[in-house]
Design an enzyme around this catalytic site. Structure first.
Site, PDB file in Angstrom:
ATOM      1  N   CYS A  67       0.805  -1.223   0.000  1.00 29.87           N
ATOM      2  CA  CYS A  67       0.000   0.000   0.000  1.00 29.87           C
ATOM      3  C   CYS A  67       0.840   1.276   0.000  1.00 29.87           C
ATOM      4  O   CYS A  67       0.311   2.370  -0.207  1.00 29.87           O
ATOM      5  CB  CYS A  67      -0.941  -0.006   1.200  1.00 29.87           C
ATOM      6  SG  CYS A  67      -2.042  -1.441   1.223  1.00 29.87           S
ATOM      7  N   HIS A  85      -3.688   6.991   1.585  1.00 32.67           N
ATOM      8  CA  HIS A  85      -4.031   5.647   1.136  1.00 32.67           C
ATOM      9  C   HIS A  85      -5.394   5.291   1.695  1.00 32.67           C
ATOM     10  O   HIS A  85      -5.668   5.492   2.891  1.00 32.67           O
ATOM     11  CB  HIS A  85      -2.964   4.663   1.617  1.00 32.67           C
ATOM     12  CG  HIS A  85      -3.398   3.240   1.570  1.00 32.67           C
ATOM     13  ND1 HIS A  85      -3.902   2.648   0.433  1.00 32.67           N
ATOM     14  CD2 HIS A  85      -3.422   2.277   2.535  1.00 32.67           C
ATOM     15  CE1 HIS A  85      -4.215   1.396   0.686  1.00 32.67           C
ATOM     16  NE2 HIS A  85      -3.926   1.144   1.957  1.00 32.67           N
ATOM     17  N   ASN A 142     -10.082  -0.892  -0.154  1.00 34.00           N
ATOM     18  CA  ASN A 142      -8.619  -0.753  -0.125  1.00 34.00           C
ATOM     19  C   ASN A 142      -8.045  -1.379  -1.387  1.00 34.00           C
ATOM     20  O   ASN A 142      -8.017  -2.603  -1.525  1.00 34.00           O
ATOM     21  CB  ASN A 142      -8.076  -1.447   1.124  1.00 34.00           C
ATOM     22  CG  ASN A 142      -6.563  -1.341   1.247  1.00 34.00           C
ATOM     23  OD1 ASN A 142      -5.860  -1.010   0.306  1.00 34.00           O
ATOM     24  ND2 ASN A 142      -6.053  -1.647   2.429  1.00 34.00           N
TER      25      ASN A 142
END
Length: 399
Positions: free
Chosen positions: A175, A325, A355
């Protein structure tokens, strides 16, 4: 633990270097390195006038800036809602949305591939930037889920139709991948003379999710996003500062480790050599301690952004947008509160995509730019964080 900040400036023989105050000394495994955050070199012009063009190459590159001039994104066609998930695990739309902010996500199906999504996002970024694929110097594919063990970036280069064979390689940092890709692009431009660098964030974490685990399967989606980073004069520089870190001791909280398959290879060793041939291996599903990851993010991400702002010489009040993020809305809200950024200046599309790992920042940026929310000349504080553990931030201007 390792950390990095600012931008590296190469040493220049026989040149007196005087750097502005935004410098710091960091130690990496026994040796020290001076990290310069957008300092200036005095005497470079005088030096350049007394040597040949080849000798004055480094001072010329030191003054290079870089700017973000194009973005694009692509998502799979298959959309899975929270209600859809409630049919396969014990959960509900209310349970998921309250705890995460997610309502739906896109998942790769047989009709899609990650490289095709990445190439589509890259093509849109090039189109916005008005840059031909043959003018690319470098393609960085930020992904932890490549469709080839040896990397997917060259296949994106092929799909874009680049005839000049620019370098293309993968960056694996989960990520945090896009932030690392963005800083890598800047380093190639400032220190290597590259002009056009395509940075792609793309992941298909759905391939590594345990769909019977309601604690993790509700979180992830698949997508791709891209930006075009271009060299410019130092006066136009759009990357003001950055801050990067890693801590391998946190791997136990978030990982997808390699494992041996229970069945051996088709080849039978007949016991001639112990443990040979080795068993075939694959990666496990994503394992995550959600509470520990949450604590890590709300503690480390604000510190990283504050550090980057300090190096840039900017107060938090000067940023136009906060773009994190897209992992969990509670994390986004907690970081915004810590930095005293009002909700109307926080970019979030988590509800629609979940996500998407390395894709989440460029995907959200692209939507914000194309909707007119983010405008040219505005300053963005952005940060990525996740497996590794890794985390980092950058203060950039959208051009």
């Amino acid at each position: 633990m390792a950390n990095a900040s600012g931008l590296f400036t190469p040493s220049i023989p026989k040149l007196r270097v005087r750097v502005r105050p935004l410098t710091s000394i960091h130690r990496f495994d026994g040796f020290s390195a001076k990290v310069v955050c957008f300092g200036s070199i005095e005497g470079a012009e005088k030096h350049a006038s007394t040597v040949s063009p080849s000798q004055s190459r480094i001072p010329r590159l030191v003054s290079k800036g870089c700017k973000l001039i194009g973005c694009g994104s692509a998502v799979p066609t298959l959309q899975i809602s929270n209600d859809d998930l409630s049919k396969i695990v014990d959960t509900s739309d209310e349970w998921i949305s309250v705890r995460t902010g997610i309502r739906r996500r896109r998942i790769l199906s047989g009709r899609d591939s990650l490289t095709s999504l990445a190439a589509e996002a890259a093509g849109k970024a090039l189109e916005m930037a008005k840059v031909d694929p043959d003018d690319l110097d470098l393609i960085l594919m930020c992904t932890s889920t490549p469709e080839d063990l040896f990397g997917s970036a060259p296949q994106i280069q092929k799909q874009l139709g680049c005839k000049t064979n620019p370098l293309a390689y993968d960056i694996t940092a989960a990520c945090s991948g896009f932030i690392l890709g963005l800083i890598s692009a800047a380093c190639h431009i400032r220190g290597g003379g590259f002009h056009n660098v395509l940075v792609i964030g793309a992941d298909a974490l759905s391939r590594y999710v345990d769909w019977s685990d309601r604690g993790s399967c509700i979180l992830f989606g698949d997508a791709a996003g891209a930006v075009l980073v271009q060299a410019c004069n130092s006066e136009e520089d759009g990357l003001f500062a950055f801050d990067l870190h890693s801590d391998g001791s946190g791997q136990r909280h978030l990982n997808a480790l390699i494992k041996e398959n229970e069945s051996n290879n088709a080849m039978d060793s007949n016991g001639s050599v112990l443990d040979f041939p080795p068993k075939q291996s694959s990666f496990s599903c994503i394992q995550m301690n959600g509470k520990e990851v949450f604590r890590f993010a709300v503690r480390c991400v604000p510190q990283s952004i504050e550090s980057a702002l300090q190096k840039a010489g900017l107060p938090a009040s000067s940023i136009d947008w906060l773009l994190l993020h897209q992992a969990n809305q509670r994390i986004i809200d907690a970081v915004a509160t810590r930095l005293e950024v009002p909700s109307e200046r926080v970019i979030s599309n988590l509800a629609n995509y979940g996500n998407t790992s390395a894709a989440s920042i460029p995907l959200a940026l692209d939507e914000a730019v194309r909707s007119g929310k983010v405008k040219a000349g505005q300053t963005i504080a952005t940060a990525g964080f996740g497996a590794g553990l890794t985390w980092g931030s950058a203060i950039v201007r959208w051009d």
